[in-house]
Scaffold this active site. Structure first.
Site, mmCIF file in Angstrom:
data_model
loop_
_atom_site.group_PDB
_atom_site.id
_atom_site.type_symbol
_atom_site.label_atom_id
_atom_site.label_comp_id
_atom_site.label_asym_id
_atom_site.label_seq_id
_atom_site.Cartn_x
_atom_site.Cartn_y
_atom_site.Cartn_z
ATOM 1 N N THR A 32 0.820 -1.210 0.000
ATOM 2 C CA THR A 32 0.000 0.000 0.000
ATOM 3 C C THR A 32 0.859 1.269 0.000
ATOM 4 O O THR A 32 0.555 2.200 -0.747
ATOM 5 C CB THR A 32 -0.999 -0.019 1.170
ATOM 6 O OG1 THR A 32 -1.834 -1.177 1.034
ATOM 7 C CG2 THR A 32 -1.863 1.228 1.188
ATOM 8 N N VAL A 36 0.474 4.377 -2.688
ATOM 9 C CA VAL A 36 0.347 5.778 -2.277
ATOM 10 C C VAL A 36 1.431 6.619 -2.946
ATOM 11 O O VAL A 36 1.150 7.688 -3.497
ATOM 12 C CB VAL A 36 0.401 5.909 -0.737
ATOM 13 C CG1 VAL A 36 0.568 7.364 -0.318
ATOM 14 C CG2 VAL A 36 -0.842 5.307 -0.115
ATOM 15 N N GLU A 40 0.911 9.691 -5.533
ATOM 16 C CA GLU A 40 1.433 11.012 -5.205
ATOM 17 C C GLU A 40 2.397 11.489 -6.288
ATOM 18 O O GLU A 40 2.419 12.668 -6.643
ATOM 19 C CB GLU A 40 2.109 10.999 -3.839
ATOM 20 C CG GLU A 40 2.442 12.381 -3.352
ATOM 21 C CD GLU A 40 2.798 12.454 -1.887
ATOM 22 O OE1 GLU A 40 2.800 13.579 -1.366
ATOM 23 O OE2 GLU A 40 3.080 11.406 -1.266
ATOM 24 N N HIS A 67 -7.250 0.700 -0.820
ATOM 25 C CA HIS A 67 -6.497 -0.270 -1.619
ATOM 26 C C HIS A 67 -7.297 -1.560 -1.596
ATOM 27 O O HIS A 67 -7.325 -2.261 -0.583
ATOM 28 C CB HIS A 67 -5.104 -0.445 -1.010
ATOM 29 C CG HIS A 67 -4.155 -1.238 -1.837
ATOM 30 N ND1 HIS A 67 -2.863 -1.468 -1.432
ATOM 31 C CD2 HIS A 67 -4.277 -1.852 -3.034
ATOM 32 C CE1 HIS A 67 -2.237 -2.196 -2.340
ATOM 33 N NE2 HIS A 67 -3.083 -2.448 -3.327
ATOM 34 N N THR A 68 -7.935 -1.891 -2.704
ATOM 35 C CA THR A 68 -8.968 -2.932 -2.706
ATOM 36 C C THR A 68 -8.607 -4.236 -3.399
ATOM 37 O O THR A 68 -9.382 -5.193 -3.318
ATOM 38 C CB THR A 68 -10.247 -2.387 -3.372
ATOM 39 O OG1 THR A 68 -9.925 -1.927 -4.691
ATOM 40 C CG2 THR A 68 -10.836 -1.244 -2.557
ATOM 41 N N ARG A 111 -2.487 18.749 -2.534
ATOM 42 C CA ARG A 111 -1.139 19.308 -2.554
ATOM 43 C C ARG A 111 -1.262 20.816 -2.427
ATOM 44 O O ARG A 111 -2.268 21.400 -2.832
ATOM 45 C CB ARG A 111 -0.394 18.934 -3.839
ATOM 46 C CG ARG A 111 -0.279 17.421 -4.020
ATOM 47 C CD ARG A 111 0.580 17.053 -5.209
ATOM 48 N NE ARG A 111 1.978 17.377 -4.982
ATOM 49 C CZ ARG A 111 2.815 16.668 -4.224
ATOM 50 N NH1 ARG A 111 2.388 15.590 -3.602
ATOM 51 N NH2 ARG A 111 4.080 17.042 -4.085
#
EC number: 3.1.2.29
Length: 129
Positions: A32, A36, A40, A67-68, A111
């Site tokens: 995960t 991410v 990003e 997160h699937t 951001r």
């Protein structure tokens, strides 16, 4: 949405991207934290294109994802950032990631634009006495 409002990044899942390698789990699946980081990365690259100013950059201030679906070693993963809005210095994104079987993660990311040199100096001097 226009091309300038979307940006994608693709990686091949390597050993260092696995949960067992990153310490975020015990399985040999895409971690995960790596998902991410990939999301990003796409958002940061898109924000830089929109800013088009060498004195400015953006820093991440919030990310929330679900997160699937697991992705194994060797698979390709693409993360996409879609710029949903700009409010002053705030850039708001929808982010998602997919492998060849479909979506594996989805979320939102914020951001904020900052002056690169000033922000770096602030960080570098944080613990000066």
């Amino acid at each position: 949405m226009s091309e300038i409002n979307t940006y994608s990044v693709t990686i091949k899942v390597e050993e260092e991207n696995l949960a067992v390698s990153m310490g975020s789990g015990s399985l040999c699946v895409l971690a995960t934290p790596c998902v991410v980081a990939l999301m990003e990365n796409a958002a940061a690259a898109l924000a830089d294109k929109v800013l088009d100013n060498d004195e400015l950059t953006t820093v991440g201030t919030m990310i929330s994802i679900e997160h699937t679906s697991p992705t194994p070693l060797g698979a390709e993963v693409t993360a996409t950032a879609v710029l949903k809005s700009v409010d002053g210095r705030m850039f708001n994104f929808e982010v998602f990631a997919e492998d060849k079987k479909g979506e594996i993660a989805r979320g939102t990311h914020t951001r904020v634009s900052v002056k690169s040199e000033k922000f770096q100096m602030k960080a570098d001097r944080k613990f000066d006495e």
